[in-house]
Design an enzyme around this catalytic site. Sequence first.
Site, PDB file in Angstrom:
ATOM      1  N   LYS A   1     -17.896  -6.265   7.509  1.00  0.00           N
ATOM      2  CA  LYS A   1     -16.557  -6.824   7.745  1.00  0.00           C
ATOM      3  C   LYS A   1     -15.969  -6.286   9.034  1.00  0.00           C
ATOM      4  O   LYS A   1     -15.802  -5.084   9.193  1.00  0.00           O
ATOM      5  CB  LYS A   1     -15.621  -6.412   6.597  1.00  0.00           C
ATOM      6  CG  LYS A   1     -15.573  -7.389   5.457  1.00  0.00           C
ATOM      7  CD  LYS A   1     -14.189  -7.363   4.841  1.00  0.00           C
ATOM      8  CE  LYS A   1     -14.219  -6.946   3.390  1.00  0.00           C
ATOM      9  NZ  LYS A   1     -12.972  -6.600   2.805  1.00  0.00           N
TER      10      LYS A   1
ATOM     11  N   SER B   1      -2.932  -7.521   3.249  1.00  0.00           N
ATOM     12  CA  SER B   1      -3.128  -7.384   4.692  1.00  0.00           C
ATOM     13  C   SER B   1      -3.403  -8.756   5.314  1.00  0.00           C
ATOM     14  O   SER B   1      -2.987  -9.026   6.440  1.00  0.00           O
ATOM     15  CB  SER B   1      -4.298  -6.443   4.973  1.00  0.00           C
ATOM     16  OG  SER B   1      -4.030  -5.176   4.446  1.00  0.00           O
TER      17      SER B   1
ATOM     18  N   HIS C   1       0.847  -1.202   0.000  1.00  0.00           N
ATOM     19  CA  HIS C   1       0.000   0.000   0.000  1.00  0.00           C
ATOM     20  C   HIS C   1       0.884   1.255   0.000  1.00  0.00           C
ATOM     21  O   HIS C   1       0.633   2.197  -0.739  1.00  0.00           O
ATOM     22  CB  HIS C   1      -0.870   0.069   1.265  1.00  0.00           C
ATOM     23  CG  HIS C   1      -1.911  -1.004   1.404  1.00  0.00           C
ATOM     24  ND1 HIS C   1      -2.063  -1.739   2.546  1.00  0.00           N
ATOM     25  CD2 HIS C   1      -2.874  -1.437   0.552  1.00  0.00           C
ATOM     26  CE1 HIS C   1      -3.082  -2.590   2.401  1.00  0.00           C
ATOM     27  NE2 HIS C   1      -3.585  -2.434   1.198  1.00  0.00           N
TER      28      HIS C   1
ATOM     29  N   ARG D   1      -2.193  -6.073  -8.163  1.00  0.00           N
ATOM     30  CA  ARG D   1      -1.114  -7.014  -7.887  1.00  0.00           C
ATOM     31  C   ARG D   1      -0.992  -8.075  -8.967  1.00  0.00           C
ATOM     32  O   ARG D   1       0.080  -8.462  -9.351  1.00  0.00           O
ATOM     33  CB  ARG D   1      -1.350  -7.716  -6.544  1.00  0.00           C
ATOM     34  CG  ARG D   1      -1.047  -6.836  -5.378  1.00  0.00           C
ATOM     35  CD  ARG D   1      -1.659  -7.347  -4.133  1.00  0.00           C
ATOM     36  NE  ARG D   1      -3.082  -7.143  -4.142  1.00  0.00           N
ATOM     37  CZ  ARG D   1      -3.847  -7.231  -3.084  1.00  0.00           C
ATOM     38  NH1 ARG D   1      -3.332  -7.561  -1.930  1.00  0.00           N
ATOM     39  NH2 ARG D   1      -5.130  -7.010  -3.166  1.00  0.00           N
TER      40      ARG D   1
HETATM   41  P1  ADP Z   1      -5.926  -6.019   0.887  1.00  0.00           P
HETATM   42  O1  ADP Z   1      -6.809  -6.196   2.091  1.00  0.00           O
HETATM   43  O2  ADP Z   1      -6.260  -6.904  -0.286  1.00  0.00           O
HETATM   44  O3  ADP Z   1      -4.462  -6.015   1.191  1.00  0.00           O
HETATM   45  P2  ADP Z   1      -7.099  -3.320   0.546  1.00  0.00           P
HETATM   46  O4  ADP Z   1      -8.551  -3.458   0.393  1.00  0.00           O
HETATM   47  O5  ADP Z   1      -6.629  -2.627   1.767  1.00  0.00           O
HETATM   48  O6  ADP Z   1      -6.235  -4.618   0.322  1.00  0.00           O
HETATM   49  O7  ADP Z   1      -6.477  -2.614  -0.745  1.00  0.00           O
HETATM   50  C1  ADP Z   1      -6.611  -1.310  -1.141  1.00  0.00           C
HETATM   51  C2  ADP Z   1      -5.958  -1.139  -2.496  1.00  0.00           C
HETATM   52  O8  ADP Z   1      -4.567  -1.419  -2.415  1.00  0.00           O
HETATM   53  C3  ADP Z   1      -6.483  -2.035  -3.611  1.00  0.00           C
HETATM   54  O9  ADP Z   1      -6.444  -1.295  -4.813  1.00  0.00           O
HETATM   55  C4  ADP Z   1      -5.462  -3.149  -3.662  1.00  0.00           C
HETATM   56  O10 ADP Z   1      -5.431  -3.771  -4.928  1.00  0.00           O
HETATM   57  C5  ADP Z   1      -4.195  -2.385  -3.381  1.00  0.00           C
HETATM   58  N1  ADP Z   1      -3.131  -3.204  -2.832  1.00  0.00           N
HETATM   59  C6  ADP Z   1      -3.189  -4.022  -1.767  1.00  0.00           C
HETATM   60  N2  ADP Z   1      -2.005  -4.632  -1.550  1.00  0.00           N
HETATM   61  C7  ADP Z   1      -1.172  -4.185  -2.527  1.00  0.00           C
HETATM   62  C8  ADP Z   1       0.175  -4.466  -2.891  1.00  0.00           C
HETATM   63  N3  ADP Z   1       0.901  -5.361  -2.205  1.00  0.00           N
HETATM   64  N4  ADP Z   1       0.707  -3.826  -3.952  1.00  0.00           N
HETATM   65  C9  ADP Z   1      -0.047  -2.956  -4.653  1.00  0.00           C
HETATM   66  N5  ADP Z   1      -1.329  -2.676  -4.393  1.00  0.00           N
HETATM   67  C10 ADP Z   1      -1.897  -3.265  -3.350  1.00  0.00           C
END
Ligand code: ADP
Length: 170
Positions: free
Chosen positions: A44, A131, A20, A93
């Site tokens: 959630k 996450s 992120h 990703r």
């Molecule tokens: P997650 O719970 O899947 O980690 P979130 O809902 O918090 O993700 O994700 C918010 C945004 O950040 C989404 O656009 C997701 O695709 C992106 N994102 C999450 N992890 C990564 C990563 N490792 N690299 C790039 N983008 C990411």
Amino acid sequence: MSEQHIAIYPGSFDPITLGHLNIIKRASHIFDRLIVCIMVNSEKHGLFPPEERAELVRRATERFPNVEVDCSHELLSEYARRKGAHVVVKGLRAMSDFEKEFQMAHINRRLNPDLDTMFLTSSEKYTFLSSSVVKELGSYGADLSEFVPREIIGDIERKIRERQAGLGRA
Ligand code: ADP
């Protein structure tokens, strides 16, 4: 004064990872203002409650002067309208992210025709990172330093320990 280019980076951020953070850093170079918004989904229940997630994101992004952090229960299309933002930033990703994101981008544009979605491809170092992976590894006591910002490792470890001891209620 010319119009400011504002973008929203929405997500759960439960908790924020280095994947992120990499997207935040890159997007903050493209836009005048970047609002990282914890989108609250009442169905959630995460590890951290939304306000604590926001606090962790704030701490991890302190060095970026044009990055703000917020929480919202609104629809993203409405939130963006209220903030005067015309772009939503999303990280991709793998192809597995694509289908859902593609659908969301179309829905958001239907709901708010002034809103575009911009995809940034994940840095290859972080394509495997989510996450959920962080929470899973943390639950086994693994070293999290390669996965999350250093400033928040202690908070994650503490929260997981509280959960495991049956004390934490997130
Ligand atoms: P997650 O719970 O899947 O980690 P979130 O809902 O918090 O993700 O994700 C918010 C945004 O950040 C989404 O656009 C997701 O695709 C992106 N994102 C999450 N992890 C990564 C990563 N490792 N690299 C790039 N983008 C990411």
